[in-house]
Design a protein around this motif. Sequence first.
Motif, PDB file in Angstrom:
ATOM      1  N   PHE A 136       0.831  -1.212   0.000  1.00 18.92           N
ATOM      2  CA  PHE A 136       0.000   0.000   0.000  1.00 18.92           C
ATOM      3  C   PHE A 136       0.865   1.261   0.000  1.00 18.92           C
ATOM      4  O   PHE A 136       0.506   2.287  -0.582  1.00 18.92           O
ATOM      5  CB  PHE A 136      -0.958   0.010   1.195  1.00 18.92           C
ATOM      6  CG  PHE A 136      -1.919   1.169   1.151  1.00 18.92           C
ATOM      7  CD1 PHE A 136      -2.894   1.242   0.165  1.00 18.92           C
ATOM      8  CD2 PHE A 136      -1.835   2.205   2.066  1.00 18.92           C
ATOM      9  CE1 PHE A 136      -3.767   2.321   0.093  1.00 18.92           C
ATOM     10  CE2 PHE A 136      -2.703   3.294   1.999  1.00 18.92           C
ATOM     11  CZ  PHE A 136      -3.664   3.346   1.010  1.00 18.92           C
ATOM     12  N   LEU A 137       2.027   1.185   0.646  1.00 23.88           N
ATOM     13  CA  LEU A 137       2.904   2.359   0.737  1.00 23.88           C
ATOM     14  C   LEU A 137       3.787   2.518  -0.503  1.00 23.88           C
ATOM     15  O   LEU A 137       4.581   3.437  -0.581  1.00 23.88           O
ATOM     16  CB  LEU A 137       3.778   2.258   1.993  1.00 23.88           C
ATOM     17  CG  LEU A 137       2.996   2.136   3.301  1.00 23.88           C
ATOM     18  CD1 LEU A 137       3.940   2.159   4.486  1.00 23.88           C
ATOM     19  CD2 LEU A 137       1.972   3.250   3.419  1.00 23.88           C
ATOM     20  N   ASN A 138       3.644   1.597  -1.443  1.00 28.05           N
ATOM     21  CA  ASN A 138       4.446   1.600  -2.674  1.00 28.05           C
ATOM     22  C   ASN A 138       5.944   1.484  -2.397  1.00 28.05           C
ATOM     23  O   ASN A 138       6.779   2.070  -3.094  1.00 28.05           O
ATOM     24  CB  ASN A 138       4.146   2.847  -3.525  1.00 28.05           C
ATOM     25  CG  ASN A 138       4.605   2.670  -4.957  1.00 28.05           C
ATOM     26  OD1 ASN A 138       4.525   1.576  -5.514  1.00 28.05           O
ATOM     27  ND2 ASN A 138       5.115   3.740  -5.566  1.00 28.05           N
ATOM     28  N   ALA A 139       6.276   0.753  -1.334  1.00 29.62           N
ATOM     29  CA  ALA A 139       7.689   0.442  -1.065  1.00 29.62           C
ATOM     30  C   ALA A 139       8.067  -0.784  -1.898  1.00 29.62           C
ATOM     31  O   ALA A 139       7.189  -1.511  -2.378  1.00 29.62           O
ATOM     32  CB  ALA A 139       7.876   0.150   0.413  1.00 29.62           C
ATOM     33  N   TRP A 140       9.366  -0.992  -2.061  1.00 27.99           N
ATOM     34  CA  TRP A 140       9.861  -2.181  -2.765  1.00 27.99           C
ATOM     35  C   TRP A 140      10.518  -3.066  -1.714  1.00 27.99           C
ATOM     36  O   TRP A 140      11.522  -2.667  -1.132  1.00 27.99           O
ATOM     37  CB  TRP A 140      10.895  -1.802  -3.819  1.00 27.99           C
ATOM     38  CG  TRP A 140      10.399  -0.947  -4.938  1.00 27.99           C
ATOM     39  CD1 TRP A 140       9.702   0.227  -4.841  1.00 27.99           C
ATOM     40  CD2 TRP A 140      10.580  -1.193  -6.339  1.00 27.99           C
ATOM     41  NE1 TRP A 140       9.445   0.709  -6.090  1.00 27.99           N
ATOM     42  CE2 TRP A 140       9.966  -0.126  -7.029  1.00 27.99           C
ATOM     43  CE3 TRP A 140      11.207  -2.209  -7.071  1.00 27.99           C
ATOM     44  CZ2 TRP A 140       9.957  -0.041  -8.409  1.00 27.99           C
ATOM     45  CZ3 TRP A 140      11.203  -2.120  -8.443  1.00 27.99           C
ATOM     46  CH2 TRP A 140      10.574  -1.049  -9.110  1.00 27.99           C
ATOM     47  N   THR A 141       9.954  -4.225  -1.484  1.00 36.47           N
ATOM     48  CA  THR A 141      10.548  -5.079  -0.452  1.00 36.47           C
ATOM     49  C   THR A 141      11.493  -6.109  -1.072  1.00 36.47           C
ATOM     50  O   THR A 141      11.231  -6.633  -2.157  1.00 36.47           O
ATOM     51  CB  THR A 141       9.470  -5.811   0.378  1.00 36.47           C
ATOM     52  OG1 THR A 141       8.489  -6.332  -0.493  1.00 36.47           O
ATOM     53  CG2 THR A 141       8.796  -4.881   1.366  1.00 36.47           C
ATOM     54  N   VAL A 142      12.578  -6.356  -0.360  1.00 34.15           N
ATOM     55  CA  VAL A 142      13.550  -7.362  -0.792  1.00 34.15           C
ATOM     56  C   VAL A 142      12.891  -8.738  -0.666  1.00 34.15           C
ATOM     57  O   VAL A 142      12.333  -9.067   0.387  1.00 34.15           O
ATOM     58  CB  VAL A 142      14.820  -7.299   0.095  1.00 34.15           C
ATOM     59  CG1 VAL A 142      15.781  -8.432  -0.254  1.00 34.15           C
ATOM     60  CG2 VAL A 142      15.499  -5.951  -0.028  1.00 34.15           C
ATOM     61  N   ASN A 143      12.961  -9.533  -1.719  1.00 32.65           N
ATOM     62  CA  ASN A 143      12.349 -10.872  -1.672  1.00 32.65           C
ATOM     63  C   ASN A 143      13.223 -11.889  -0.935  1.00 32.65           C
ATOM     64  O   ASN A 143      12.713 -12.701  -0.159  1.00 32.65           O
ATOM     65  CB  ASN A 143      12.093 -11.387  -3.090  1.00 32.65           C
ATOM     66  CG  ASN A 143      10.907 -10.692  -3.728  1.00 32.65           C
ATOM     67  OD1 ASN A 143       9.985 -10.266  -3.046  1.00 32.65           O
ATOM     68  ND2 ASN A 143      10.947 -10.552  -5.036  1.00 32.65           N
ATOM     69  N   ARG A 144      14.502 -11.840  -1.203  1.00 32.04           N
ATOM     70  CA  ARG A 144      15.398 -12.850  -0.645  1.00 32.04           C
ATOM     71  C   ARG A 144      16.684 -12.224  -0.158  1.00 32.04           C
ATOM     72  O   ARG A 144      17.143 -11.282  -0.810  1.00 32.04           O
ATOM     73  CB  ARG A 144      15.745 -13.885  -1.730  1.00 32.04           C
ATOM     74  CG  ARG A 144      14.685 -14.915  -1.938  1.00 32.04           C
ATOM     75  CD  ARG A 144      15.267 -16.140  -2.629  1.00 32.04           C
ATOM     76  NE  ARG A 144      15.701 -15.824  -3.980  1.00 32.04           N
ATOM     77  CZ  ARG A 144      15.006 -16.098  -5.092  1.00 32.04           C
ATOM     78  NH1 ARG A 144      13.858 -16.711  -5.006  1.00 32.04           N
ATOM     79  NH2 ARG A 144      15.471 -15.777  -6.264  1.00 32.04           N
TER      80      ARG A 144
END
Length: 188
Positions: A136-144
């Motif tokens: 919702f915050l349009n952040a990019w989260t690290v997958n691994r």
Amino acid sequence: MEENKNYHIIAISGSLREESYNTMALKTAQKVAPPNIIVEQISIKEVPFYNEDLYKKDFPPLVNELVAKIKSADGVLIVSPEYNYSIPGVLKNAIDMFSRHPDKPFDSKAVAIMGASTGLFGTARMQYHLRQVMVFLNAWTVNRPEIMIGQAKDKFDANGNLTDSKATEMIRQLLISLAGLSELISKK
Ligand code: FNR
């Protein structure tokens, strides 16, 4: 990640507890970070409860300060416990507060998540709730890598050092991935 560039990471612990395993894990990240990744811890202890009546226009000076730090950072590392299968209230409140700030500090920001719990699953359920919030915050989260430190009581020594060498190496890798993701975002 570019070897000859410095990356400034803001780190938040979702636990306010003095002897917090999550804060210990955060400090491990500070210790094992490659020399060009600087991990600065900020505290959310004094962030007030969000109330739109009070904070719609004027945010508390501390919140302005923390938002500015997140906004100018290359990435954010969130290290949090799992409370009742989800995000601890203090952390969720701080994220809610920051998210309503006009500077939108999480927008297009690289974010890495990890956690430690005394249970078996090492905050897995909290992490997936937090990833959803970050959408919702349009952040990019690290997958691994995904770092879920279960049975934390057995993983830290009396001085707060993480004794699990595999988890320690994964934390270093997570920081490298976070810096790499911030690099990708900056080029888009
Ligand atoms: C917990 N704990 C916990 N552990 C877990 O694996 N899953 C859970 O859902 C919960 N729920 C929960 C709720 C509340 C209110 C508390 C206080 C605790 C246990 C938790 O993993 C343990 O207390 C950790 O030590 C908390 O992290 P810190 O404070 O050591 O960083």
